[in-house]
Motif scaffolding. Structure first.
Motif, PDB file in Angstrom:
ATOM      1  N   GLY A  84      -4.421   2.700  -3.065  1.00  0.00           N
ATOM      2  CA  GLY A  84      -3.341   3.671  -2.876  1.00  0.00           C
ATOM      3  C   GLY A  84      -3.265   4.653  -4.040  1.00  0.00           C
ATOM      4  N   THR A  85      -2.366   5.618  -3.897  1.00  0.00           N
ATOM      5  CA  THR A  85      -2.316   6.706  -4.880  1.00  0.00           C
ATOM      6  C   THR A  85      -0.960   6.835  -5.559  1.00  0.00           C
ATOM      7  OG1 THR A  85      -1.745   8.180  -3.058  1.00  0.00           O
ATOM      8  CG2 THR A  85      -4.069   8.130  -3.722  1.00  0.00           C
ATOM      9  N   ASP A  86       0.026   6.038  -5.175  1.00  0.00           N
ATOM     10  CA  ASP A  86       1.350   6.212  -5.773  1.00  0.00           C
ATOM     11  C   ASP A  86       1.595   5.162  -6.872  1.00  0.00           C
ATOM     12  OD1 ASP A  86       2.071   3.858  -4.566  1.00  0.00           O
ATOM     13  OD2 ASP A  86       3.640   4.696  -3.298  1.00  0.00           O
ATOM     14  N   ALA A  87       2.869   5.002  -7.266  1.00  0.00           N
ATOM     15  CA  ALA A  87       3.194   4.149  -8.420  1.00  0.00           C
ATOM     16  C   ALA A  87       3.580   2.720  -8.033  1.00  0.00           C
ATOM     17  CB  ALA A  87       4.333   4.785  -9.213  1.00  0.00           C
ATOM     18  N   THR A  88       3.107   2.254  -6.871  1.00  0.00           N
ATOM     19  CA  THR A  88       3.453   0.890  -6.423  1.00  0.00           C
ATOM     20  C   THR A  88       3.125  -0.153  -7.500  1.00  0.00           C
ATOM     21  OG1 THR A  88       3.066   1.485  -4.122  1.00  0.00           O
ATOM     22  CG2 THR A  88       2.991  -0.848  -4.640  1.00  0.00           C
ATOM     23  N   TYR A 123       0.862  -1.191   0.000  1.00  0.00           N
ATOM     24  CA  TYR A 123       0.000   0.000   0.000  1.00  0.00           C
ATOM     25  C   TYR A 123       0.891   1.232   0.000  1.00  0.00           C
ATOM     26  CZ  TYR A 123      -3.309   3.412   1.970  1.00  0.00           C
ATOM     27  OH  TYR A 123      -4.090   4.506   2.210  1.00  0.00           O
ATOM     28  N   ASP A 124       0.909   1.932  -1.108  1.00  0.00           N
ATOM     29  CA  ASP A 124       1.747   3.138  -1.241  1.00  0.00           C
ATOM     30  C   ASP A 124       3.193   2.862  -0.834  1.00  0.00           C
ATOM     31  OD1 ASP A 124      -0.314   4.609  -2.267  1.00  0.00           O
ATOM     32  OD2 ASP A 124      -0.674   5.788  -0.452  1.00  0.00           O
ATOM     33  N   GLU A 125       3.827   1.907  -1.493  1.00  0.00           N
ATOM     34  CA  GLU A 125       5.208   1.512  -1.175  1.00  0.00           C
ATOM     35  C   GLU A 125       6.126   1.686  -2.376  1.00  0.00           C
ATOM     36  OE1 GLU A 125       6.112   0.813   1.798  1.00  0.00           O
ATOM     37  OE2 GLU A 125       4.500  -0.230   2.868  1.00  0.00           O
ATOM     38  N   GLU A 126       5.864   2.685  -3.230  1.00  0.00           N
ATOM     39  CA  GLU A 126       6.682   2.818  -4.448  1.00  0.00           C
ATOM     40  C   GLU A 126       8.169   2.991  -4.147  1.00  0.00           C
ATOM     41  OE1 GLU A 126       5.421   6.290  -6.675  1.00  0.00           O
ATOM     42  OE2 GLU A 126       6.114   7.655  -5.112  1.00  0.00           O
ATOM     43  N   GLN A 127       8.494   3.598  -2.998  1.00  0.00           N
ATOM     44  CA  GLN A 127       9.905   3.836  -2.662  1.00  0.00           C
ATOM     45  C   GLN A 127      10.608   2.565  -2.192  1.00  0.00           C
ATOM     46  OE1 GLN A 127      11.333   6.695  -3.159  1.00  0.00           O
ATOM     47  NE2 GLN A 127       9.443   7.772  -3.683  1.00  0.00           N
TER      48      GLN A 127
END
Ligand SMILES: Nc1nc2c(ncn2[C@@H]2O[C@H](COP(=O)(O)OP(=O)(O)OP(=O)(O)O)[C@@H](O)[C@H]2O)c(=O)[nH]1
Ligand SMILES: [Mg+2]
Length: 300
Positions: free
Chosen positions: A86-90, A55-59
Protein backbone atom coordinates in the motif's frame (compact mmCIF):
# COMPACT_ATOMS: atom_id res chain seq x y z
CA UNK A 1 4.50 -8.38 -29.06
CA UNK A 2 4.34 -8.33 -25.25
CA UNK A 3 1.08 -9.83 -23.90
CA UNK A 4 -1.40 -7.27 -22.55
CA UNK A 5 -3.43 -7.78 -19.36
CA UNK A 6 -6.40 -8.65 -21.62
CA UNK A 7 -4.48 -11.39 -23.38
CA UNK A 8 -3.35 -12.73 -20.02
CA UNK A 9 -6.99 -13.48 -19.10
CA UNK A 10 -7.08 -15.86 -22.04
CA UNK A 11 -4.03 -17.87 -21.01
CA UNK A 12 -4.08 -20.26 -18.06
CA UNK A 13 -0.91 -20.17 -15.96
CA UNK A 14 1.31 -23.18 -16.63
CA UNK A 15 3.14 -25.01 -13.87
CA UNK A 16 6.25 -22.89 -14.44
CA UNK A 17 4.16 -19.69 -13.90
CA UNK A 18 2.68 -21.13 -10.72
CA UNK A 19 6.07 -22.15 -9.34
CA UNK A 20 7.56 -18.74 -10.14
CA UNK A 21 4.61 -16.96 -8.49
CA UNK A 22 4.85 -19.14 -5.36
CA UNK A 23 8.60 -18.45 -5.15
CA UNK A 24 8.04 -14.69 -5.46
CA UNK A 25 5.42 -14.73 -2.70
CA UNK A 26 7.72 -16.80 -0.49
CA UNK A 27 10.54 -14.32 -1.10
CA UNK A 28 8.36 -11.31 -0.17
CA UNK A 29 7.03 -13.12 2.93
CA UNK A 30 10.59 -13.95 4.00
CA UNK A 31 11.65 -10.32 3.61
CA UNK A 32 8.74 -9.09 5.74
CA UNK A 33 9.27 -11.84 8.30
CA UNK A 34 12.99 -11.03 8.55
CA UNK A 35 12.17 -7.36 9.23
CA UNK A 36 9.60 -8.41 11.84
CA UNK A 37 12.03 -10.72 13.69
CA UNK A 38 14.66 -7.94 13.70
CA UNK A 39 12.15 -5.41 15.10
CA UNK A 40 10.87 -7.78 17.83
CA UNK A 41 13.71 -10.21 18.62
CA UNK A 42 12.62 -13.31 20.54
CA UNK A 43 9.07 -12.05 21.03
CA UNK A 44 6.48 -14.36 22.64
CA UNK A 45 2.79 -13.63 21.89
CA UNK A 46 -0.12 -14.14 24.26
CA UNK A 47 -2.32 -17.25 23.84
CA UNK A 48 -4.84 -15.33 21.70
CA UNK A 49 -3.44 -13.52 18.65
CA UNK A 50 -5.72 -11.15 16.74
CA UNK A 51 -4.46 -10.84 13.16
CA UNK A 52 -5.56 -7.77 11.22
CA UNK A 53 -4.56 -7.59 7.54
CA UNK A 54 -4.62 -3.96 6.42
CA UNK A 55 -4.26 -2.42 2.99
CA UNK A 56 -4.39 1.37 2.77
CA UNK A 57 -6.53 1.71 5.92
CA UNK A 58 -4.86 4.70 7.61
CA UNK A 59 -8.26 6.36 8.18
CA UNK A 60 -9.86 3.30 9.78
CA UNK A 61 -7.32 1.14 11.57
CA UNK A 62 -6.60 3.50 14.48
CA UNK A 63 -10.13 3.18 15.87
CA UNK A 64 -10.08 -0.62 15.44
CA UNK A 65 -6.79 -0.89 17.34
CA UNK A 66 -8.08 1.32 20.16
CA UNK A 67 -11.07 -0.99 20.60
CA UNK A 68 -9.03 -4.21 20.83
CA UNK A 69 -9.53 -6.08 24.12
CA UNK A 70 -6.46 -6.80 26.27
CA UNK A 71 -7.93 -10.13 27.48
CA UNK A 72 -10.68 -12.52 26.44
CA UNK A 73 -11.89 -15.12 28.91
CA UNK A 74 -8.83 -14.40 31.06
CA UNK A 75 -6.42 -15.04 28.17
CA UNK A 76 -4.07 -12.29 27.02
CA UNK A 77 -4.75 -10.95 23.52
CA UNK A 78 -1.83 -9.93 21.29
CA UNK A 79 -2.72 -7.77 18.30
CA UNK A 80 -0.70 -8.34 15.14
CA UNK A 81 -1.22 -6.06 12.13
CA UNK A 82 0.03 -7.31 8.77
CA UNK A 83 0.32 -4.28 6.52
CA UNK A 84 -0.25 -5.50 2.98
CA UNK A 85 1.96 -3.06 1.06
CA UNK A 86 0.00 0.00 0.00
CA UNK A 87 0.91 3.66 -0.26
CA UNK A 88 -0.61 5.36 2.79
CA UNK A 89 0.39 5.62 6.48
CA UNK A 90 -1.29 2.40 7.68
CA UNK A 91 2.02 0.96 8.92
CA UNK A 92 2.89 4.12 10.84
CA UNK A 93 -0.55 4.25 12.50
CA UNK A 94 -0.16 0.62 13.59
CA UNK A 95 3.40 1.12 14.87
CA UNK A 96 2.42 4.32 16.72
CA UNK A 97 -0.41 2.50 18.47
CA UNK A 98 2.13 0.04 19.90
CA UNK A 99 0.78 -3.21 18.41
CA UNK A 100 3.00 -5.80 16.72
CA UNK A 101 3.30 -4.79 13.08
CA UNK A 102 4.64 -6.75 10.12
CA UNK A 103 4.98 -4.83 6.86
CA UNK A 104 4.92 -6.50 3.44
CA UNK A 105 6.99 -4.45 0.98
CA UNK A 106 4.38 -4.89 -1.79
CA UNK A 107 0.65 -5.62 -1.93
CA UNK A 108 0.08 -9.39 -2.17
CA UNK A 109 -3.65 -9.57 -1.37
CA UNK A 110 -5.73 -10.23 1.73
CA UNK A 111 -5.22 -14.01 1.61
CA UNK A 112 -1.44 -13.80 1.41
CA UNK A 113 -1.28 -11.17 4.16
CA UNK A 114 -3.37 -13.41 6.44
CA UNK A 115 -1.17 -16.44 5.66
CA UNK A 116 1.84 -14.50 6.89
CA UNK A 117 -0.13 -13.51 10.00
CA UNK A 118 -1.05 -17.17 10.68
CA UNK A 119 2.60 -18.20 10.31
CA UNK A 120 3.83 -15.49 12.69
CA UNK A 121 1.11 -16.22 15.24
CA UNK A 122 1.90 -19.93 15.26
CA UNK A 123 5.69 -19.41 15.36
CA UNK A 124 5.44 -17.02 18.34
CA UNK A 125 3.28 -19.09 20.63
CA UNK A 126 -0.40 -18.48 19.79
CA UNK A 127 -2.90 -21.12 20.88
CA UNK A 128 -5.86 -19.35 19.27
CA UNK A 129 -6.00 -16.94 16.33
CA UNK A 130 -8.74 -14.42 15.60
CA UNK A 131 -8.93 -12.53 12.31
CA UNK A 132 -10.78 -9.28 11.77
CA UNK A 133 -10.82 -6.46 9.24
CA UNK A 134 -9.07 -3.11 9.52
CA UNK A 135 -11.98 -1.15 8.04
CA UNK A 136 -14.26 -1.07 11.10
CA UNK A 137 -16.81 -3.64 9.86
CA UNK A 138 -16.16 -5.94 12.86
CA UNK A 139 -16.54 -4.97 16.52
CA UNK A 140 -13.50 -6.11 18.55
CA UNK A 141 -15.72 -6.15 21.67
CA UNK A 142 -17.43 -9.28 20.28
CA UNK A 143 -14.16 -11.25 20.31
CA UNK A 144 -14.86 -13.00 23.61
CA UNK A 145 -18.19 -14.41 22.35
CA UNK A 146 -16.66 -15.37 19.02
CA UNK A 147 -13.76 -17.35 20.44
CA UNK A 148 -15.69 -19.06 23.26
CA UNK A 149 -16.62 -22.26 21.36
CA UNK A 150 -12.95 -22.80 20.46
CA UNK A 151 -11.73 -22.19 24.01
CA UNK A 152 -14.46 -24.50 25.35
CA UNK A 153 -13.40 -27.22 22.89
CA UNK A 154 -16.78 -27.28 21.14
CA UNK A 155 -15.33 -26.22 17.77
CA UNK A 156 -11.99 -25.71 16.02
CA UNK A 157 -13.12 -22.78 13.91
CA UNK A 158 -15.85 -20.17 14.53
CA UNK A 159 -17.20 -17.76 11.93
CA UNK A 160 -19.12 -14.60 12.84
CA UNK A 161 -22.49 -14.53 11.10
CA UNK A 162 -24.21 -11.30 10.10
CA UNK A 163 -27.26 -13.35 9.15
CA UNK A 164 -27.58 -14.80 12.67
CA UNK A 165 -26.94 -11.30 14.07
CA UNK A 166 -27.49 -7.85 12.57
CA UNK A 167 -26.38 -6.55 9.18
CA UNK A 168 -26.14 -2.75 9.27
CA UNK A 169 -25.06 -2.45 5.63
CA UNK A 170 -27.58 -1.66 2.90
CA UNK A 171 -26.29 -3.43 -0.23
CA UNK A 172 -29.02 -5.94 -1.09
CA UNK A 173 -27.01 -7.48 -3.92
CA UNK A 174 -24.13 -8.23 -1.51
CA UNK A 175 -26.59 -9.73 0.99
CA UNK A 176 -28.05 -12.01 -1.65
CA UNK A 177 -24.49 -13.07 -2.54
CA UNK A 178 -23.72 -13.93 1.11
CA UNK A 179 -26.78 -16.24 1.23
CA UNK A 180 -26.17 -17.77 -2.19
CA UNK A 181 -22.53 -18.61 -1.57
CA UNK A 182 -23.27 -19.99 1.90
CA UNK A 183 -25.87 -22.32 0.32
CA UNK A 184 -23.45 -23.49 -2.37
CA UNK A 185 -20.72 -24.11 0.17
CA UNK A 186 -23.12 -25.97 2.47
CA UNK A 187 -24.23 -28.16 -0.42
CA UNK A 188 -20.72 -29.18 -1.48
CA UNK A 189 -19.19 -29.48 2.02
CA UNK A 190 -22.22 -30.73 4.04
CA UNK A 191 -22.03 -27.75 6.39
CA UNK A 192 -24.85 -25.64 7.89
CA UNK A 193 -23.34 -22.16 7.69
CA UNK A 194 -25.23 -18.92 7.15
CA UNK A 195 -22.30 -16.56 6.44
CA UNK A 196 -19.27 -18.37 5.08
CA UNK A 197 -17.75 -15.15 3.68
CA UNK A 198 -17.40 -13.26 6.96
CA UNK A 199 -13.76 -12.43 7.77
CA UNK A 200 -14.31 -12.22 11.55
CA UNK A 201 -13.16 -15.68 12.65
CA UNK A 202 -11.58 -17.61 15.51
CA UNK A 203 -9.36 -20.65 15.04
CA UNK A 204 -7.49 -23.24 17.04
CA UNK A 205 -3.87 -22.80 15.90
CA UNK A 206 -3.46 -26.51 15.09
CA UNK A 207 -6.11 -26.10 12.39
CA UNK A 208 -4.16 -23.24 10.79
CA UNK A 209 -0.90 -25.21 10.91
CA UNK A 210 -2.70 -28.06 9.15
CA UNK A 211 -4.33 -26.09 6.33
CA UNK A 212 -1.64 -23.45 5.73
CA UNK A 213 0.21 -25.43 3.00
CA UNK A 214 -3.10 -25.81 1.12
CA UNK A 215 -4.01 -22.09 0.97
CA UNK A 216 -3.10 -20.35 -2.29
CA UNK A 217 -5.70 -17.65 -2.95
CA UNK A 218 -4.63 -13.99 -2.89
CA UNK A 219 -8.15 -12.55 -2.47
CA UNK A 220 -11.70 -13.79 -1.71
CA UNK A 221 -9.99 -16.33 0.54
CA UNK A 222 -12.75 -16.71 3.13
CA UNK A 223 -14.35 -19.56 1.16
CA UNK A 224 -10.97 -21.20 0.62
CA UNK A 225 -10.36 -21.43 4.38
CA UNK A 226 -13.83 -22.87 5.10
CA UNK A 227 -13.69 -25.47 2.32
CA UNK A 228 -10.12 -26.51 3.18
CA UNK A 229 -10.78 -26.78 6.93
CA UNK A 230 -14.03 -28.63 6.31
CA UNK A 231 -12.40 -31.06 3.88
CA UNK A 232 -9.77 -31.84 6.53
CA UNK A 233 -12.47 -32.73 9.05
CA UNK A 234 -12.14 -29.76 11.43
CA UNK A 235 -15.29 -28.70 13.30
CA UNK A 236 -16.80 -25.37 12.20
CA UNK A 237 -19.53 -23.37 13.92
CA UNK A 238 -20.94 -19.81 13.93
CA UNK A 239 -21.75 -17.01 16.35
CA UNK A 240 -23.96 -13.97 15.65
CA UNK A 241 -22.28 -10.64 14.91
CA UNK A 242 -23.21 -7.04 14.21
CA UNK A 243 -21.84 -6.24 10.74
CA UNK A 244 -21.10 -2.54 10.36
CA UNK A 245 -20.61 -0.48 7.21
CA UNK A 246 -16.98 0.35 6.39
CA UNK A 247 -15.88 3.24 8.65
CA UNK A 248 -14.64 5.19 5.62
CA UNK A 249 -13.58 4.61 2.01
CA UNK A 250 -14.93 1.92 -0.30
CA UNK A 251 -14.27 -1.78 -0.68
CA UNK A 252 -11.16 -2.43 -2.72
CA UNK A 253 -12.38 -5.80 -3.84
CA UNK A 254 -14.18 -4.53 -6.94
CA UNK A 255 -17.86 -4.11 -7.84
CA UNK A 256 -20.46 -6.68 -6.87
CA UNK A 257 -20.41 -8.57 -10.16
CA UNK A 258 -16.61 -8.92 -10.20
CA UNK A 259 -16.60 -9.81 -6.48
CA UNK A 260 -19.33 -12.41 -7.04
CA UNK A 261 -17.63 -14.05 -10.02
CA UNK A 262 -14.26 -14.19 -8.28
CA UNK A 263 -15.85 -15.60 -5.14
CA UNK A 264 -17.54 -18.32 -7.17
CA UNK A 265 -14.24 -19.13 -8.88
CA UNK A 266 -12.49 -19.53 -5.50
CA UNK A 267 -15.21 -21.92 -4.28
CA UNK A 268 -14.91 -24.09 -7.41
CA UNK A 269 -11.11 -24.04 -7.52
CA UNK A 270 -10.71 -24.82 -3.80
CA UNK A 271 -13.23 -27.62 -3.90
CA UNK A 272 -11.38 -29.19 -6.86
CA UNK A 273 -7.97 -28.74 -5.21
CA UNK A 274 -8.94 -30.08 -1.80
CA UNK A 275 -10.71 -33.08 -3.29
CA UNK A 276 -7.50 -34.00 -5.11
CA UNK A 277 -5.16 -33.13 -2.20
CA UNK A 278 -7.11 -35.17 0.35
CA UNK A 279 -6.70 -38.28 -1.76
CA UNK A 280 -3.01 -38.24 -0.87
CA UNK A 281 -3.02 -36.60 2.56
CA UNK A 282 -4.09 -38.29 5.80
CA UNK A 283 -6.89 -36.66 7.85
CA UNK A 284 -5.96 -33.82 10.19
CA UNK A 285 -4.73 -34.97 13.61
CA UNK A 286 -7.38 -34.17 16.21
CA UNK A 287 -10.02 -33.39 13.57
CA UNK A 288 -13.39 -35.13 13.27
CA UNK A 289 -12.05 -37.47 10.56
CA UNK A 290 -10.01 -39.36 13.12
CA UNK A 291 -13.19 -40.42 14.83
CA UNK A 292 -12.21 -38.71 18.12
CA UNK A 293 -15.19 -37.59 20.11
CA UNK A 294 -13.13 -35.61 22.63
CA UNK A 295 -11.95 -32.08 21.83
CA UNK A 296 -8.17 -31.58 21.58
CA UNK A 297 -8.09 -29.66 24.85
CA UNK A 298 -10.17 -27.10 26.66
CA UNK A 299 -7.20 -24.92 27.62
CA UNK A 300 -8.98 -23.31 30.55
N1 LIG B 1 -9.36 -5.25 -0.75
C1 LIG B 1 -8.22 -5.63 -0.20
N2 LIG B 1 -8.18 -5.71 1.14
C2 LIG B 1 -7.04 -6.09 1.70
C3 LIG B 1 -5.91 -6.42 0.92
N3 LIG B 1 -4.94 -6.78 1.74
C4 LIG B 1 -5.44 -6.67 2.99
N4 LIG B 1 -6.72 -6.24 2.96
C5 LIG B 1 -7.59 -5.99 4.14
O1 LIG B 1 -8.64 -6.93 4.11
C6 LIG B 1 -9.76 -6.44 4.82
C7 LIG B 1 -11.03 -6.61 4.00
O2 LIG B 1 -10.96 -5.85 2.81
P1 LIG B 1 -12.24 -5.15 2.14
O3 LIG B 1 -11.75 -4.47 0.91
O4 LIG B 1 -12.94 -4.32 3.16
O5 LIG B 1 -13.11 -6.38 1.72
P2 LIG B 1 -14.34 -7.08 2.43
O6 LIG B 1 -14.54 -6.56 3.84
O7 LIG B 1 -14.13 -8.53 2.26
O8 LIG B 1 -15.51 -6.66 1.52
P3 LIG B 1 -16.49 -5.42 1.66
O9 LIG B 1 -17.74 -6.00 2.26
O10 LIG B 1 -16.65 -4.96 0.26
O11 LIG B 1 -15.85 -4.39 2.55
C8 LIG B 1 -9.44 -4.97 5.14
O12 LIG B 1 -8.95 -4.92 6.46
C9 LIG B 1 -8.34 -4.67 4.14
O13 LIG B 1 -7.51 -3.61 4.56
C10 LIG B 1 -5.96 -6.33 -0.48
O14 LIG B 1 -5.01 -6.59 -1.23
N5 LIG B 1 -7.16 -5.93 -0.99
MG1 LIG C 1 -14.64 -4.59 4.37
Amino acid sequence: MAPTQRHRWLTLPDSHDRTRRAELIRYVHDQARGDFEARYPGVQFGPVVAVIAAYDEEQNIGAVLKAMPAFVDGLEVTTLVVVDGGTDATAQVALDSGVFTCVLPVNLGHGQALKLGYELASAHGARYVVTLDADGQNDPAEMGDLIQPVIDGEADFVIASRRLGVDRTTDRFRRAGVSLYASILNAIMSQELTDSSNGYRAFRVELLDDILPLLVEDQYQTAEVVITASSRGWRITERPTVWHPRASGTSKKGGNLFFGLQYGRVIGATWYRTTRANRVRPPAPGSGDTGRSEPLSTDR
